[in-house]
Design an enzyme around this catalytic site. Sequence first.
Site, short mmCIF file in Angstrom:
data_model
loop_
_atom_site.label_atom_id
_atom_site.label_comp_id
_atom_site.label_asym_id
_atom_site.label_seq_id
_atom_site.Cartn_x
_atom_site.Cartn_y
_atom_site.Cartn_z
N HIS A 1 -0.94 0.95 -9.78
CA HIS A 1 -1.75 0.07 -8.92
C HIS A 1 -2.45 -1.01 -9.77
O HIS A 1 -3.68 -1.12 -9.77
CB HIS A 1 -2.78 0.88 -8.13
N ARG B 1 0.84 -1.19 0.00
CA ARG B 1 0.00 0.00 0.00
C ARG B 1 0.88 1.25 0.00
O ARG B 1 1.96 1.26 0.59
CB ARG B 1 -0.87 0.04 1.25
#
Length: 307
Positions: free
Chosen positions: A270, A222
Amino acid sequence: VAVLFYSPTHNIPLWLRMLRSELPDVPVYAGSEAPTDAIRLAVAWAPPKGYFDRFPNLQAVYSTGAGVEHILAAEPGPNILVGRVIDPGMAEAMSQFCTYHAIRIHRDFDRIARQQRERVWHVPVQPRAADTRIGILGLGMLGRHLAGALRPFGFSVSGWSRSPKSIDGVRCHWGEDGLREILGSCSQIVCLLPLTEQTRNILNAGLFARMQRGAALIHVGRGGQIVMEDLVAALRSGQIGQAVVDVFPGEPLPASSPYWDEPHLVVTPHVASQPDPLTAAHQIAAEYRRLISGDEMTNLIDRQSGY
Ligand code: NDP
Ligand code: OXD
């Protein structure tokens, strides 16, 4: 009794279609149209803080993906169960992404590509996979799958988790001492940790200094786990040889960001792995039936530990 879907980024008509086909007898609503009293289960990605307060009969919230920190940040009431999608396709895609980069780095394929552009025929020494030890921070659903995917290529594999583990063919470490050992013994580090209070900003100058000089970093956990300024400094000093970063403290990364142009840094948007709405809907439908029949739901997280 109904199900809610909320996301600012997903293909909402597609997710609604999948959920409705798996739950033909259950009303499934997109965020704004939902009758608040009827909602028992919510499926969500990155809801705003306090979003769930308007649903007085809500019992469970499922993340559309593997990470749940974005659900917890919305602060659902303390009695609301929080779960996540466990999608085998996600684990496969994550292993493809990380294995691709691990092999690219191990074989120095960027140099071969450069040679083509320069019309140079040069045969480099072929490195032995067993001499490349890859350390995976996080041995959960995704980290364990990756460990299994790397082994057939002959890589030496290490892993780090919070609790002690024993996995065939994987050198397992845990706790603070384990972190020091894994960082010092691996030439590639993959971060597959969930974002929690303990892992926020974990990829910082102090951690990079404990890695082998010139080692590679593949960060797919993350954005909140990496201090990008520290990474850039480590890349520029040569402490980190190269990095792949798929998740950023601020997403989407603006076009004006200097990271796009940083040498030795591969930026990806991502994309390491995404949930498949078809399999996710199937799983969420099964959870919904468990909830309504009073059976124990699966794939729930522990709200105390945050994952
Ligand atoms: P899991 O919850 O299954 O596993 C988490 C692992 O991390 C566990 O092994 C756990 O240890 C370990 N861990 C957690 N906290 C610590 C800590 N403080 N110190 C050491 N180890 C710790 O997660 P998943 O494998 O399903 O997913 C991992 C993360 O990957 C997600 O949370 C998400 O952020 C990210 N992700 C990124 C995607 C992308 O496209 N870039 C796609 C999907 C997920 P233990 O086993 O002891 O509990
Ligand atoms: C996830 C993600 O957590 O896509 O599922 O990042």
